[in-house]
Write a protein that holds these residues in place. Sequence first.
Motif, short mmCIF file in Angstrom:
data_model
loop_
_atom_site.label_atom_id
_atom_site.label_comp_id
_atom_site.label_asym_id
_atom_site.label_seq_id
_atom_site.Cartn_x
_atom_site.Cartn_y
_atom_site.Cartn_z
N GLU A 189 0.84 -1.21 0.00
CA GLU A 189 0.00 0.00 0.00
C GLU A 189 0.87 1.25 0.00
O GLU A 189 0.36 2.37 0.09
N GLY A 190 2.18 1.08 -0.02
CA GLY A 190 3.08 2.23 -0.09
C GLY A 190 3.51 2.73 1.28
O GLY A 190 4.14 3.78 1.42
N ILE A 191 3.18 1.98 2.34
CA ILE A 191 3.55 2.41 3.70
C ILE A 191 4.98 1.98 4.02
O ILE A 191 5.40 0.88 3.67
N ASP A 192 5.71 2.87 4.68
CA ASP A 192 7.11 2.63 5.01
C ASP A 192 7.20 1.77 6.30
O ASP A 192 7.27 2.30 7.41
N VAL A 193 7.17 0.47 6.12
CA VAL A 193 7.15 -0.45 7.27
C VAL A 193 8.59 -0.85 7.63
O VAL A 193 9.40 -1.09 6.74
N VAL A 194 8.89 -0.91 8.93
CA VAL A 194 10.16 -1.50 9.36
C VAL A 194 9.82 -2.91 9.84
O VAL A 194 9.00 -3.08 10.74
N ASP A 195 10.43 -3.89 9.24
CA ASP A 195 10.04 -5.28 9.50
C ASP A 195 11.07 -6.01 10.35
O ASP A 195 12.14 -6.36 9.88
N PHE A 196 10.71 -6.21 11.63
CA PHE A 196 11.55 -7.01 12.51
C PHE A 196 10.98 -8.42 12.67
O PHE A 196 11.31 -9.15 13.59
N GLY A 197 10.03 -8.76 11.79
CA GLY A 197 9.32 -10.03 11.93
C GLY A 197 10.09 -11.21 11.38
O GLY A 197 10.16 -12.26 12.01
N ALA A 198 10.67 -11.02 10.21
CA ALA A 198 11.21 -12.17 9.49
C ALA A 198 12.50 -12.69 10.10
O ALA A 198 13.45 -11.93 10.31
N GLY A 199 12.56 -14.00 10.34
CA GLY A 199 13.78 -14.62 10.85
C GLY A 199 14.64 -15.07 9.68
O GLY A 199 14.91 -16.24 9.50
N GLU A 200 15.07 -14.10 8.89
CA GLU A 200 15.74 -14.43 7.64
C GLU A 200 16.97 -13.55 7.43
O GLU A 200 16.86 -12.32 7.47
N PRO A 201 18.14 -14.17 7.21
CA PRO A 201 19.35 -13.36 7.00
C PRO A 201 19.14 -12.36 5.87
O PRO A 201 18.54 -12.70 4.85
N ASP A 202 19.63 -11.13 6.08
CA ASP A 202 19.51 -10.13 5.00
C ASP A 202 20.73 -10.20 4.07
O ASP A 202 20.87 -9.38 3.18
N PHE A 203 21.60 -11.18 4.29
CA PHE A 203 22.78 -11.35 3.43
C PHE A 203 22.40 -12.16 2.20
O PHE A 203 21.52 -13.02 2.28
N PRO A 204 23.10 -11.92 1.08
CA PRO A 204 22.83 -12.79 -0.08
C PRO A 204 23.47 -14.15 0.13
O PRO A 204 24.42 -14.29 0.91
N THR A 205 22.97 -15.15 -0.57
CA THR A 205 23.63 -16.46 -0.59
C THR A 205 25.04 -16.27 -1.16
O THR A 205 25.20 -15.55 -2.16
N PRO A 206 26.08 -16.87 -0.55
CA PRO A 206 27.45 -16.68 -1.05
C PRO A 206 27.59 -17.04 -2.53
O PRO A 206 26.94 -17.97 -3.02
N ASP A 207 28.47 -16.31 -3.22
CA ASP A 207 28.62 -16.46 -4.68
C ASP A 207 29.01 -17.88 -5.09
O ASP A 207 28.54 -18.39 -6.10
N ASN A 208 29.92 -18.50 -4.31
CA ASN A 208 30.35 -19.86 -4.70
C ASN A 208 29.18 -20.83 -4.70
O ASN A 208 29.10 -21.74 -5.53
N VAL A 209 28.24 -20.60 -3.79
CA VAL A 209 27.06 -21.48 -3.69
C VAL A 209 26.16 -21.24 -4.91
O VAL A 209 25.67 -22.18 -5.55
N LYS A 210 25.99 -19.98 -5.25
CA LYS A 210 25.15 -19.66 -6.42
C LYS A 210 25.76 -20.26 -7.68
O LYS A 210 25.07 -20.81 -8.53
N ARG A 211 27.11 -20.16 -7.78
CA ARG A 211 27.78 -20.69 -8.98
C ARG A 211 27.56 -22.21 -9.11
O ARG A 211 27.34 -22.73 -10.20
N ALA A 212 27.59 -22.89 -7.97
CA ALA A 212 27.37 -24.35 -8.00
C ALA A 212 25.98 -24.67 -8.54
O ALA A 212 25.79 -25.66 -9.26
N ALA A 213 25.02 -23.82 -8.23
CA ALA A 213 23.65 -24.04 -8.75
C ALA A 213 23.61 -23.79 -10.26
O ALA A 213 23.00 -24.56 -11.01
#
Length: 400
Positions: A32-56
């Motif tokens: 809806e365009g609202i500026d939410v700060v989300d402390f809900g998700a138990g999920e790393p904000d880091f990307p999956t490491p490149d070597n792992v992506k390359r293996a895929a």
Amino acid sequence: MHATLDLAERISRISESSTMKVAAEADRLRREGIDVVDFGAGEPDFPTPDNVKRAAFDAITQNFTKYTAAGGVPELKQAICDRHKEDYGTAYSPKECIVTVGGKHAIFNLMQALIEPGDEVVIPVPYWVTYKDVVNYAGAACVFVDTDEAEGFQLRAAMVERHVTSRTKMVIINSPSNPSGAVFARAELEKIAQLAKDRGFWILTDECYHRFLYSGEPYSMATYPGIKDNLVIAGTLSKTYAMTGWRIGFALAPTQVIDGINKLQSHSTSNPTSIAQKAAIEALRGPQDSVGTMLAEYRKRRDFVVARLRQIPGVRINEPQGAFYAYPNISCAFSGGIANALQFSEKLLAEEYVAVVPGEAFGTREHVRLSYATSMHELERGLDRMHKFIAARQSCSRGA
Ligand SMILES: Cc1ncc(COP(=O)(O)O)c(C=O)c1O
């Protein structure tokens, strides 16, 4: 004639995951365009490491895109056993290992393989949401063991022992804990392991956050002498390697349990995605420095979050010793239309657009869970808003 729309009774025993509900509501507001700060998700904000992506990518290029064995490829099972040995000094072999579609799937399947109606499963409080529902789905009874906030939510063997009966089938251990960040004392875990052997119940140890410890040595209950016949491990690559979307988890357990789960998977999910399995092998066998980098960042954020929460009048917080969650007591704010953590969270989201998960999801009514697996910038913004929201309540400033 229409089919009856009454769902199977076992579905009525479970409810939608509250953490996922919070994520969905925060998402809706954002759209809806609202500026939410989300402390809900138990999920790393880091990307999956490149070597792992390359293996895929390589797996796709090499057409590793077909069915595999339902329980995962032997090479991945071996990689899981080897990593576990290297990290904790354990000795599992591939026949004691199965690859699952994330850690949740491992927990679900372990319970399905072991728990029956009439059984009791001992769950320390606060607990991760899913345990309760999975036990209920299996038709067993949850027996909750309260821990004490003043003692940092530590679980002691004596607390468990008081709740063990002839029907106890399993005790669930999750250390570092989601949601409290508590890391249970090794001596107590060893006593619980001995209790399991003496009284003949299973321990399910959920090692989801094992690599995210802020002090002390990594420890797996599987190293306790003679425990392996009473122990099942649920693990996941989701948090350790920032791979939540890849859906790779595993179970380590006695062969008969693994064989049982293998049968179940052969008729339900079949194999976890072939491409993700190749990526997982690289994650487990490749360089491990991304784990340390994430942990160092989580430590900085933990220190910041704890310091900021302690500045809010009336709020109490135990310093998390592992994982990436803070679990402050916000009961000072229970006044004028807020009577519990659920109402606190709803009002905080509606008025300040900060998403947190209410403690009711984890079995307590006076706390909310904040995930600090999000950027410092978001932490600053969200904690400013939370401070303003709580400090405005007279009941909190009076107690300060
Ligand atoms: C304590 C705990 N165990 C297991 C899981 C399962 O993770 P996944 O199914 O994403 O691998 C989670 C995810 O949040 C968790 O917090």
